[in-house]
Design a protein around this motif. Structure first.
Motif, PDB file in Angstrom:
ATOM      1  N   LYS A 199      -7.321   3.150  -5.849  1.00 34.03           N
ATOM      2  CA  LYS A 199      -7.426   4.453  -5.151  1.00 34.03           C
ATOM      3  C   LYS A 199      -6.088   4.922  -4.591  1.00 34.03           C
ATOM      4  O   LYS A 199      -5.913   6.091  -4.296  1.00 34.03           O
ATOM      5  CB  LYS A 199      -8.480   4.377  -4.054  1.00 34.03           C
ATOM      6  CG  LYS A 199      -8.122   3.484  -2.894  1.00 34.03           C
ATOM      7  CD  LYS A 199      -9.233   3.445  -1.855  1.00 34.03           C
ATOM      8  CE  LYS A 199      -8.899   2.571  -0.686  1.00 34.03           C
ATOM      9  NZ  LYS A 199      -8.877   1.135  -0.977  1.00 34.03           N
ATOM     10  N   LEU A 200      -5.129   4.018  -4.481  1.00 33.44           N
ATOM     11  CA  LEU A 200      -3.820   4.367  -3.931  1.00 33.44           C
ATOM     12  C   LEU A 200      -2.858   4.915  -4.989  1.00 33.44           C
ATOM     13  O   LEU A 200      -1.866   5.546  -4.645  1.00 33.44           O
ATOM     14  CB  LEU A 200      -3.179   3.136  -3.284  1.00 33.44           C
ATOM     15  CG  LEU A 200      -3.984   2.461  -2.171  1.00 33.44           C
ATOM     16  CD1 LEU A 200      -3.302   1.179  -1.743  1.00 33.44           C
ATOM     17  CD2 LEU A 200      -4.167   3.410  -0.998  1.00 33.44           C
ATOM     18  N   LYS A 224      -1.057   7.064  -7.982  1.00 30.42           N
ATOM     19  CA  LYS A 224      -0.930   8.461  -8.397  1.00 30.42           C
ATOM     20  C   LYS A 224      -1.762   8.687  -9.660  1.00 30.42           C
ATOM     21  O   LYS A 224      -2.134   7.743 -10.355  1.00 30.42           O
ATOM     22  CB  LYS A 224       0.522   8.789  -8.710  1.00 30.42           C
ATOM     23  CG  LYS A 224       1.425   8.869  -7.516  1.00 30.42           C
ATOM     24  CD  LYS A 224       2.826   9.239  -7.983  1.00 30.42           C
ATOM     25  CE  LYS A 224       3.765   9.508  -6.851  1.00 30.42           C
ATOM     26  NZ  LYS A 224       5.090   9.925  -7.349  1.00 30.42           N
ATOM     27  N   GLU A 264       0.818  -1.215   0.000  1.00 33.78           N
ATOM     28  CA  GLU A 264       0.000   0.000   0.000  1.00 33.78           C
ATOM     29  C   GLU A 264       0.853   1.267   0.000  1.00 33.78           C
ATOM     30  O   GLU A 264       0.591   2.204  -0.747  1.00 33.78           O
ATOM     31  CB  GLU A 264      -0.973  -0.004   1.183  1.00 33.78           C
ATOM     32  CG  GLU A 264      -2.131  -0.982   1.038  1.00 33.78           C
ATOM     33  CD  GLU A 264      -1.745  -2.433   1.298  1.00 33.78           C
ATOM     34  OE1 GLU A 264      -0.665  -2.702   1.885  1.00 33.78           O
ATOM     35  OE2 GLU A 264      -2.526  -3.323   0.898  1.00 33.78           O
ATOM     36  N   ASP A 265       1.888   1.307   0.823  1.00 35.98           N
ATOM     37  CA  ASP A 265       2.768   2.472   0.857  1.00 35.98           C
ATOM     38  C   ASP A 265       3.525   2.631  -0.454  1.00 35.98           C
ATOM     39  O   ASP A 265       3.706   3.743  -0.956  1.00 35.98           O
ATOM     40  CB  ASP A 265       3.752   2.386   2.027  1.00 35.98           C
ATOM     41  CG  ASP A 265       3.075   2.572   3.374  1.00 35.98           C
ATOM     42  OD1 ASP A 265       1.986   3.173   3.420  1.00 35.98           O
ATOM     43  OD2 ASP A 265       3.639   2.107   4.378  1.00 35.98           O
ATOM     44  N   LYS A 318       1.317   4.127  -3.275  1.00 30.85           N
ATOM     45  CA  LYS A 318       1.060   5.561  -3.101  1.00 30.85           C
ATOM     46  C   LYS A 318       2.197   6.417  -3.649  1.00 30.85           C
ATOM     47  O   LYS A 318       1.981   7.544  -4.078  1.00 30.85           O
ATOM     48  CB  LYS A 318       0.857   5.888  -1.615  1.00 30.85           C
ATOM     49  CG  LYS A 318      -0.412   5.349  -1.035  1.00 30.85           C
ATOM     50  CD  LYS A 318      -0.467   5.628   0.456  1.00 30.85           C
ATOM     51  CE  LYS A 318      -1.636   4.933   1.104  1.00 30.85           C
ATOM     52  NZ  LYS A 318      -1.631   5.112   2.574  1.00 30.85           N
ATOM     53  N   GLU A 319       3.407   5.891  -3.645  1.00 27.34           N
ATOM     54  CA  GLU A 319       4.583   6.669  -4.045  1.00 27.34           C
ATOM     55  C   GLU A 319       5.108   6.334  -5.436  1.00 27.34           C
ATOM     56  O   GLU A 319       5.893   7.085  -5.998  1.00 27.34           O
ATOM     57  CB  GLU A 319       5.702   6.442  -3.031  1.00 27.34           C
ATOM     58  CG  GLU A 319       5.375   6.955  -1.646  1.00 27.34           C
ATOM     59  CD  GLU A 319       6.539   6.791  -0.683  1.00 27.34           C
ATOM     60  OE1 GLU A 319       7.701   6.783  -1.139  1.00 27.34           O
ATOM     61  OE2 GLU A 319       6.271   6.656   0.522  1.00 27.34           O
ATOM     62  N   HIS A 365      -6.672  -1.426  -4.795  1.00 30.03           N
ATOM     63  CA  HIS A 365      -5.400  -0.720  -4.910  1.00 30.03           C
ATOM     64  C   HIS A 365      -5.478   0.508  -5.829  1.00 30.03           C
ATOM     65  O   HIS A 365      -4.625   1.384  -5.752  1.00 30.03           O
ATOM     66  CB  HIS A 365      -4.310  -1.663  -5.423  1.00 30.03           C
ATOM     67  CG  HIS A 365      -4.008  -2.771  -4.467  1.00 30.03           C
ATOM     68  ND1 HIS A 365      -3.970  -4.091  -4.850  1.00 30.03           N
ATOM     69  CD2 HIS A 365      -3.751  -2.749  -3.140  1.00 30.03           C
ATOM     70  CE1 HIS A 365      -3.682  -4.835  -3.793  1.00 30.03           C
ATOM     71  NE2 HIS A 365      -3.550  -4.037  -2.745  1.00 30.03           N
TER      72      HIS A 365
END
Length: 75
Positions: A35-36, A38, A11-12, A15-16, A33
């Motif tokens: 929605k996470l 970019k 998850e982290d 996001k990146e 996933h």
């Protein structure tokens, strides 16, 4: 750390990430996933889309991109 790469949970990392290369063969990317991610993320599969993504992932991703007037390119 592994070979000087930073190891994070999925998850982290999603996001990146600007680029995601999936080569698990275990449907690692799922609908929740999306929605996470970019706004602009390049996603590649080293095997096939059927191996790396669950059955709703790509269709949901296409729907999200249409809502934001973005284009999905596949090869």
């Amino acid at each position: 750390s592994s070979h000087s790469f930073k190891v994070v949970d999925l998850e982290d990392g999603l996001k990146e990430a600007d680029v995601i290369i999936s080569c698990t063969g275990s449907k690692a990317l799922k609908n929740e996933h999306i929605k996470l991610l970019k706004k602009v993320t390049f996603i590649a599969s080293c095997t096939s889309k059927n191996d790396e993504f669950d059955s709703t992932f790509l269709s949901s991703l296409k729907k999200k991109n249409k809502e934001h007037d973005q284009e999905i390119v596949s090869y």
